[in-house]
Write a protein that holds these residues in place. Structure first.
Motif, short mmCIF file in Angstrom:
data_model
loop_
_atom_site.label_atom_id
_atom_site.label_comp_id
_atom_site.label_asym_id
_atom_site.label_seq_id
_atom_site.Cartn_x
_atom_site.Cartn_y
_atom_site.Cartn_z
N TYR A 2 -3.28 1.94 -14.60
CA TYR A 2 -2.22 2.71 -13.97
C TYR A 2 -1.22 3.23 -15.01
CZ TYR A 2 -3.68 0.42 -9.58
OH TYR A 2 -4.38 -0.05 -8.50
N THR A 3 -0.56 4.31 -14.67
CA THR A 3 0.53 4.84 -15.49
C THR A 3 1.65 5.31 -14.56
OG1 THR A 3 -0.40 7.09 -15.48
CG2 THR A 3 -1.03 5.63 -17.32
N TYR B 173 -1.17 9.87 -9.15
CA TYR B 173 -2.27 8.94 -8.92
C TYR B 173 -1.93 7.62 -9.60
CZ TYR B 173 -6.80 6.70 -9.40
OH TYR B 173 -7.82 5.79 -9.35
N PRO B 174 -2.25 6.48 -8.95
CA PRO B 174 -2.95 6.30 -7.67
C PRO B 174 -2.01 6.02 -6.51
CG PRO B 174 -2.90 4.21 -8.80
CD PRO B 174 -2.11 5.17 -9.66
N TYR B 175 -0.70 6.21 -6.72
CA TYR B 175 0.27 5.72 -5.75
C TYR B 175 0.32 6.57 -4.48
CZ TYR B 175 1.40 3.82 -10.30
OH TYR B 175 1.30 3.24 -11.54
N GLY B 176 -0.15 7.81 -4.57
CA GLY B 176 -0.16 8.66 -3.39
C GLY B 176 -1.31 8.38 -2.46
N ALA B 177 -2.51 8.27 -3.01
CA ALA B 177 -3.69 8.14 -2.17
C ALA B 177 -4.45 6.84 -2.35
CB ALA B 177 -4.64 9.31 -2.45
N GLY B 178 -4.01 5.98 -3.27
CA GLY B 178 -4.74 4.75 -3.53
C GLY B 178 -5.77 4.94 -4.63
N GLU C 242 -0.09 -0.64 -2.24
CA GLU C 242 -0.56 -1.79 -3.00
C GLU C 242 -0.59 -1.49 -4.50
OE1 GLU C 242 -3.64 -4.13 -0.21
OE2 GLU C 242 -4.12 -2.00 -0.47
N CYS C 243 -0.86 -0.24 -4.84
CA CYS C 243 -0.82 0.16 -6.25
C CYS C 243 0.60 0.08 -6.80
CB CYS C 243 -1.39 1.56 -6.41
SG CYS C 243 -3.12 1.74 -5.92
N ILE C 244 1.58 0.50 -6.00
CA ILE C 244 2.98 0.38 -6.42
C ILE C 244 3.35 -1.09 -6.57
CG2 ILE C 244 5.39 0.80 -5.75
CD1 ILE C 244 4.43 3.35 -4.36
N LYS C 245 2.89 -1.91 -5.65
CA LYS C 245 3.16 -3.34 -5.74
C LYS C 245 2.59 -3.92 -7.03
CE LYS C 245 2.43 -7.75 -3.34
NZ LYS C 245 1.81 -8.42 -2.16
N GLU C 246 1.37 -3.51 -7.39
CA GLU C 246 0.75 -3.98 -8.63
C GLU C 246 1.61 -3.61 -9.84
OE1 GLU C 246 -2.36 -5.64 -9.38
OE2 GLU C 246 -2.10 -6.24 -7.29
#
Length: 451
Positions: A152-153, A108-113, A121-125
């Motif tokens: 995020y972590t 989380y949150p890269y799999g489901a947002g 977009e979370c990965i981009k952040e």
């Protein structure tokens, strides 16, 4: 508890699965208020449902029926023996590099947002907050201002930039090793029963997840043999994960072992996948085994994809979704444009479903334009199952281009070492694994193998 999962959780996922398979699912009311007996009855009702007559897809289970519903694969070629060892090393190395690149974002949150942003977009952040490129062309940084900004972590500290000294144990690596062991012992002549035996010998329950966990548990319960009745029990009984990505990440070595023969690779992938998966879960395994096998001899990426499509049913959801991914990638001008198209199309699917992740891999190969780093970065940056997609794309690109396509800044930190948690391969030399594959390929006598 079934396979480590609570019955309520299984039913909630089974309702989703049955709807995706084209069934009309009745309203069972508030499941949380149901007794154990009532939940068991509901599961039986779900099992008894049949696909609606107006469902637009045709998705057979049996291998002969699957191939009859496909376009038919007529491609077969002999790889260049002088380059084959380098391609085997490239594909082992590519798969492992792609896996390690994606591991820290497999959470989380890269799999489901996160509710506001899609996974990509979370990965981009995270990447921008770390001062790094997006999509990620290098291993993931341990620190980013996205931690303070969004909470995020990232995980897997042994796979973070600056910490990497080897390829840490992971199911994507583990199944690659198991594929090697299957081909060493059986060639292409194995059954789903023998896949289960191999798992029981080498894997603990902590090493398997979702569909694999349930199928392994079911195989203990029914004392699996080669009968259709027991095989169906293993892959169906209380297994709502049967179209998730597990089988798709298990089959790379069948592509290696059958380099240049996509159909034979797909048949081996079917035998492995059918132990735990059904329909699109199996088709994903067949597609990528064929895709990787084709990459050893066919160097046009689009043509490789077309060859791989020829082994799965033309009227399946997966076929339709891969065609969508091809078109979307060809018509997109940026990574972000294709990511948004993919998320708009597949947002409703689970982050580790077969179809959305297969679409990511195919779109990444097209958008990557034959560049190893760009292709793997695209696959990881999309979100959903980041390490699996990085591994699958890396595996294909390594077979396509050879080991030199993997840049030193990605390969050298691994110190030619993988850990798999499998006896004899913990640790192991990546180069020596590639040599084992090369020996298997050059020693095999195909005339004795089942086709």
């Amino acid at each position: 508890m079934i396979g480590g999962y609570k019955l309520l959780e299984l039913i909630e996922n089974e309702i989703i699965e049955r709807k995706e398979e084209g069934c009309v699912v009745p309203d069972f009311g508030n499941l949380k208020e149901k007794s154990r007996e009532e939940l068991e009855k509901i599961y039986n009702e779900l099992d008894a449902l049949r696909v609606s007559n107006d469902f637009p897809f045709i998705e057979p289970e049996n291998l002969d029926d699957i191939l009859a519903a496909s376009a038919g694969c007529n491609y077969k070629a002999e790889p260049d023996k002088g380059k084959l060892l380098d391609m085997f090393y490239g594909t082992w190395l590519g798969r492992i590099v792609g896996c390690i690149l994606g591991k820290p974002h497999e959470r989380y949150p890269y799999g489901a947002g996160d509710g506001e942003r899609d996974g990509w977009e979370c990965i981009k952040e995270w990447q921008i907050g770390a001062g790094d490129r997006f999509p990620p062309i290098d291993y993931i940084s341990e620190k980013s201002n996205a931690a303070e900004k969004h909470g995020y972590t990232v995980g897997c500290p042994d796979s973070l930039k600056g910490n990497i000294k080897f390829a840490e144990s992971d199911d994507d690596i583990r199944y690659l090793v198991l594929g090697l062991l299957m081909n060493e012992k059986y060639g292409n002549n194995f059954t789903a029963h023998e896949v289960a035996d191999m798992w029981h010998h080498y894997l603990t329950k902590s090493m398997v997840f979702t569909a694999e966990y349930v199928a392994m548990q079911n195989s203990y319960t029914c004392e699996l043999d080669d009968s259709d009745e027991k095989l169906n029990f293993c892959r169906f009984y209380h297994n709502p994960f049967r179209e998730w990505i597990g089988a798709q990440i298990r089959i790379d070595h069948y592509g290696y072992y059958n380099a240049g023969d996509p159909l034979l690779a797909a048949k081996s992938a079917y035998r492995d996948a059918s132990f735990s998966h059904t329909k699109n879960g199996v088709y994903g395994a067949m597609f990528f085994a064929a895709l990787i096998a084709a990459a050893f001899t066919e160097k046009n990426i689009k043509r490789c994809i077309e060859i791989a499509l020829s082994v799965i049913p033309k009227k399946s959801r997966l076929y339709n979704d891969i065609v969508f991914a091809i078109k979307a990638a060809e018509e997109s001008e940026s990574e972000e444009e294709i990511y948004q198209k993919l998320w708009n199309k597949f947002r409703k699917l689970h982050p580790v479903h077969t179809n959305n992740n297969a679409a990511v891999c195919v779109a990444s190969l097209i958008m990557g334009g034959g560049d190893f780093v760009k292709s793997v970065a695209m696959a990881v940056g999309a979100g959903w199952d980041t390490d699996c997609n990085g591994a699958t794309v890396g595996s294909f690109m390594g077979a396509l281009l050879g080991a030199d396509a993997v840049p030193d800044y990605l390969s050298k930190p691994l110190n030619d070492t993988l850990y798999s948690s499998i006896c004899g391969f913990h640790p192991a030399s990546i180069k020596e694994c590639a040599k084992k594959t090369f020996k298997l390929y050059t020693d095999k006598e195909k005339e004795y193998e089942k086709v």
